[in-house]
Write a protein that holds these residues in place. Structure first.
Motif, mmCIF file in Angstrom:
data_model
loop_
_atom_site.group_PDB
_atom_site.id
_atom_site.type_symbol
_atom_site.label_atom_id
_atom_site.label_comp_id
_atom_site.label_asym_id
_atom_site.label_seq_id
_atom_site.Cartn_x
_atom_site.Cartn_y
_atom_site.Cartn_z
ATOM 1 N N LEU A 240 0.144 -0.866 0.128
ATOM 2 C CA LEU A 240 0.303 -0.124 0.087
ATOM 3 C C LEU A 240 0.756 1.026 0.439
ATOM 4 N N THR A 241 2.152 0.858 0.852
ATOM 5 C CA THR A 241 2.723 1.884 0.730
ATOM 6 C C THR A 241 3.928 2.412 -0.041
ATOM 7 N N GLU A 242 4.562 1.351 -0.745
ATOM 8 C CA GLU A 242 4.730 1.135 -1.812
ATOM 9 C C GLU A 242 6.330 1.053 -1.362
ATOM 10 N N GLY A 243 6.377 0.279 -0.278
ATOM 11 C CA GLY A 243 7.418 0.699 0.940
ATOM 12 C C GLY A 243 8.518 -0.158 0.068
ATOM 13 N N GLU A 244 9.689 0.400 -0.623
ATOM 14 C CA GLU A 244 10.768 -1.403 -0.997
ATOM 15 C C GLU A 244 11.549 -1.094 0.515
ATOM 16 N N ALA A 245 11.732 -0.205 1.299
ATOM 17 C CA ALA A 245 12.696 -0.662 2.086
ATOM 18 C C ALA A 245 12.014 -1.736 3.247
ATOM 19 N N LEU A 246 10.781 -1.680 3.288
ATOM 20 C CA LEU A 246 10.187 -2.373 4.449
ATOM 21 C C LEU A 246 9.798 -3.976 3.475
ATOM 22 N N ALA B 129 13.504 -5.210 4.152
ATOM 23 C CA ALA B 129 14.125 -5.725 5.724
ATOM 24 C C ALA B 129 12.585 -6.420 5.941
ATOM 25 N N LEU B 130 11.449 -6.908 5.383
ATOM 26 C CA LEU B 130 10.933 -8.418 5.407
ATOM 27 C C LEU B 130 11.576 -9.925 4.788
ATOM 28 N N HIS B 131 12.063 -9.772 3.509
ATOM 29 C CA HIS B 131 13.170 -10.399 3.176
ATOM 30 C C HIS B 131 13.927 -10.935 3.773
ATOM 31 N N ALA B 132 14.403 -9.817 4.670
ATOM 32 C CA ALA B 132 15.910 -9.859 5.326
ATOM 33 C C ALA B 132 15.549 -10.643 6.869
ATOM 34 N N LEU B 133 14.518 -10.064 7.253
ATOM 35 C CA LEU B 133 14.197 -10.652 8.742
ATOM 36 C C LEU B 133 14.600 -12.352 8.622
ATOM 37 N N PRO B 134 14.120 -12.561 7.971
ATOM 38 C CA PRO B 134 14.679 -14.551 8.808
ATOM 39 C C PRO B 134 16.451 -14.233 9.213
ATOM 40 N N ALA B 135 16.961 -13.858 8.168
ATOM 41 C CA ALA B 135 18.553 -13.809 8.999
ATOM 42 C C ALA B 135 18.713 -13.237 10.124
ATOM 43 N N ALA B 136 18.376 -11.547 10.160
ATOM 44 C CA ALA B 136 18.004 -10.910 11.511
ATOM 45 C C ALA B 136 17.487 -12.027 12.529
ATOM 46 N N LEU B 137 16.578 -12.538 12.478
ATOM 47 C CA LEU B 137 15.736 -14.001 13.924
ATOM 48 C C LEU B 137 17.009 -14.813 13.905
ATOM 49 N N ALA B 138 18.270 -15.317 12.707
ATOM 50 C CA ALA B 138 18.684 -16.311 12.858
ATOM 51 C C ALA B 138 19.878 -15.517 13.823
ATOM 52 N N HIS B 139 20.488 -14.236 13.840
ATOM 53 C CA HIS B 139 20.605 -14.008 14.494
ATOM 54 C C HIS B 139 20.500 -13.035 15.810
ATOM 55 N N THR C 70 21.034 -6.126 22.746
ATOM 56 C CA THR C 70 21.231 -5.391 21.834
ATOM 57 C C THR C 70 21.132 -6.364 20.452
ATOM 58 N N THR C 71 19.565 -6.568 20.062
ATOM 59 C CA THR C 71 19.608 -6.961 18.944
ATOM 60 C C THR C 71 19.613 -6.396 17.947
ATOM 61 N N PRO C 72 19.857 -7.193 17.295
ATOM 62 C CA PRO C 72 20.211 -6.602 15.715
ATOM 63 C C PRO C 72 19.116 -6.139 15.285
ATOM 64 N N GLN C 73 19.570 -4.864 14.092
ATOM 65 C CA GLN C 73 18.742 -3.836 13.915
ATOM 66 C C GLN C 73 18.241 -4.292 12.318
ATOM 67 N N THR C 74 17.218 -4.059 11.681
ATOM 68 C CA THR C 74 16.692 -5.307 10.887
ATOM 69 C C THR C 74 16.288 -4.448 9.812
ATOM 70 N N GLY C 75 16.548 -3.281 10.070
ATOM 71 C CA GLY C 75 16.715 -2.040 8.532
ATOM 72 C C GLY C 75 15.327 -1.611 8.311
ATOM 73 N N HIS C 76 14.402 -1.298 9.370
ATOM 74 C CA HIS C 76 12.867 -1.139 9.000
ATOM 75 C C HIS C 76 12.185 -0.380 10.788
ATOM 76 N N ALA C 77 11.800 0.640 11.107
ATOM 77 C CA ALA C 77 11.025 0.657 12.371
ATOM 78 C C ALA C 77 10.215 -0.656 12.493
ATOM 79 N N LEU C 78 9.639 -0.857 11.729
ATOM 80 C CA LEU C 78 8.749 -1.790 11.121
ATOM 81 C C LEU C 78 8.709 -3.568 11.651
ATOM 82 N N THR C 79 10.260 -4.141 11.423
ATOM 83 C CA THR C 79 10.837 -5.495 11.292
ATOM 84 C C THR C 79 11.723 -4.935 13.371
#
Length: 349
Positions: free
Chosen positions: A175-181, A184-194, A303-312
Motif C-alpha cells: 500500500l505504501t510502495e515501501g521498498e525499504a519495508l 527488511a521483510l525479505h531479510a528478516l529471517p536472517a536477522a532473527l537467526a542472528h 542489543t538486538t540486530p537492527q533489521t532495516g526498518h522500524a516495523l521489523t
C-alpha cells in the motif's frame, strides 16, 4: 544470597518453538504473497476510513503493534473493539466501511468469531490473521492472512505471536510502495537467526531476575505491544507480577514504585521513538531505578540486530525477550511449558 535452583527442564517447547521463528517468517513471506497482494488491492479499492482490531491475550498485544503500524504508515486511525459489547451486551456496532482485523492463533474463540461475523454482516472489510486455516474465524472473515506457524504446542505462545506481528506487513509494504519495508521483510529471517545467537546473553540477563516478585516493563511506540506481551509472558511462565507501561506515562504516578525497589525492563527502539525513550530511561536511572534494556538501540543491555526498518525491529526484540523469559523460568526452577491453571486454547464468549 542463596544459589539459584538448578533448572530441571533444559529444552522446553517454548524455547524450541521460539527458535523456529526464522523459518516461520520466511515461510509466511513466501506463501502469503498472493493473499497479501489481493488484500492490498481490496484496501486500495475500498479505502476504509478507520480500522478496529479484535483479539484476546497475546493476539491483542500483536494488535497494539498493528495499531501503531497502521497509524504511522497509513495515517489510519485504529481502535480496539471490546468483544463483549456484542457477545454479552448484544450491541451490533455500525462498522460499515471499516477495516476489521481479528488476530487469533487457534481461530476458535467464540467471541472473536462472532464479532467478525457481525462486522462482515454490517459491511466491514474483515481480515483474519490466524494459524489454523480451517478454523471458524478463517471461515467468518472475508480475507485471511495465515500465520504459517505449523503446530504450536507450548502454552506460552511465541512463534504465533511473532508471526502475528509480521503477517500484515507485506500489505502495508504494497500500500505504501515501501521498498525499504519489502527489503527488511525479505531479510528478516536472517536477522532473527542472528537474534537467536543472543540466547546465552539473554539467559545471563535473566539470571539476575531469578528472585524478582514484581517487574515493570516499559516501552514506547511500535515496541509498546512487545512490552504488553512481555508482561503477560512473565506472569505466565515465571509467576512474576509484571505490568507494561508507556515510558511516557510511567512518570505520571507509577514512578512511585521505584521507591519500593521494583525493577524495570525497558525496550529500547532505534526508530523515531529512540531519543524520547532514551531520555525517559536516563531520568529513571538518575532517580535510582534498577533498569535493564532490550532492543536495537546502541548501548542496550541486550542489543538486538537492527533489521532495516522500524516495523521489523520489534520482531527481533520480541524474540530476544522470549529467550530471556524462557531462561528466567528455568533459572527459577520452573517449566515454562506447564504454567499452573493455564491451557493452550482459551475460549471466551
Amino acid at each position: 544470597m542463596s544459589n539459584p535452583p538448578k533448572p530441571r527442564f533444559s529444552n522446553p517447547l517454548m524455547l524450541q518453538e521460539a527458535r523456529e521463528a526464522p523459518t516461520v517468517i520466511a515461510r509466511q513471506w513466501t506463501e502469503n504473497a498472493e493473499a497479501a497482494a489481493h488484500l492490498a488491492g481490496a484496501l486500495r479499492d475500498r479505502r476504509p476510513p478507520y480500522a478496529v482490531t479484535v483479539a484476546r491475550g497475546s493476539s491483542d498485544h500483536a494488535c497494539t503493534f498493528l495499531k501503531y503500524a497502521l497509524e504511522t504508515q497509513l495515517a489510519l486511525p485504529v481502535a480496539s473493539l471490546g468483544p463483549s459489547v456484542h457477545t454479552l451486551y448484544g450491541t451490533r456496532l455500525d462498522l460499515r466501511g471499516a477495516l476489521v482485523i481479528a488476530v487469533s492463533q487457534s481461530g476458535a474463540s467464540p467471541d472473536v468469531v462472532e464479532n467478525v461475523r457481525m462486522a462482515r454482516e454490517s459491511g466491514a472489510l474483515t481480515v483474519a490473521l490466524v494459524n489454523v486455516e480451517d478454523s471458524d474465524l478463517a471461515e467468518a472473515a472475508e480475507f485471511v492472512l495465515p500465520l504459517k506457524c505449523g503446530e504450536e504446542r507450548a502454552v506460552a505462545a511465541t512463534k504465533s505471536y511473532l508471526a502475528s506481528l509480521t503477517a500484515f506487513l507485506p500489505v502495508l509494504a504494497a500500500l505504501t510502495e515501501g521498498e525499504a519495508l519489502k527489503t527488511a521483510l525479505h531479510a528478516l529471517p536472517a536477522a532473527l537467526a542472528h537474534t537467536l545467537e543472543l540466547e546465552p546473553a539473554a539467559s545471563e540477563l535473566a539470571e539476575r531476575y531469578r528472585f524478582a516478585d514484581n517487574l515493570l516493563v516499559l516501552a514506547r511506540g511500535l515496541h509498546f505491544g512487545i512490552a504488553q506481551e512481555a508482561a503477560l509472558k512473565l506472569k505466565e511462565t515465571s509467576g512474576i507480577h509484571a505490568e507494561a507501561y508507556s515510558a511516557a506515562e510511567f512518570s505520571h504516578g507509577p514512578k512511585r514504585l521505584l521507591a519500593e525497589g521494583v525493577p524495570l525492563l525497558g525496550f529500547a527502539p532505534a526508530d523515531a521513538a529512540q531519543s524520547a525513550t532514551a531520555a525517559a530511561y536516563a531520568d529513571l536511572l538518575t532517580a535510582g531505578a534498577d533498569l535493564r534494556t532490550i532492543g536495537p538501540a546502541a548501548g542496550s543491555t541486550l542489543t538486538t540486530p537492527q533489521t532495516g526498518h522500524a516495523l521489523t525491529d520489534p520482531v527481533a526484540s520480541a524474540l530476544a525477550f522470549y529467550l530471556y523469559a524462557a531462561h528466567l523460568s528455568l533459572h527459577r526452577g520452573l517449566n515454562p511449558d506447564e504454567p499452573p491453571l493455564l491451557s493452550k486454547v482459551t475460549k471466551t464468549r
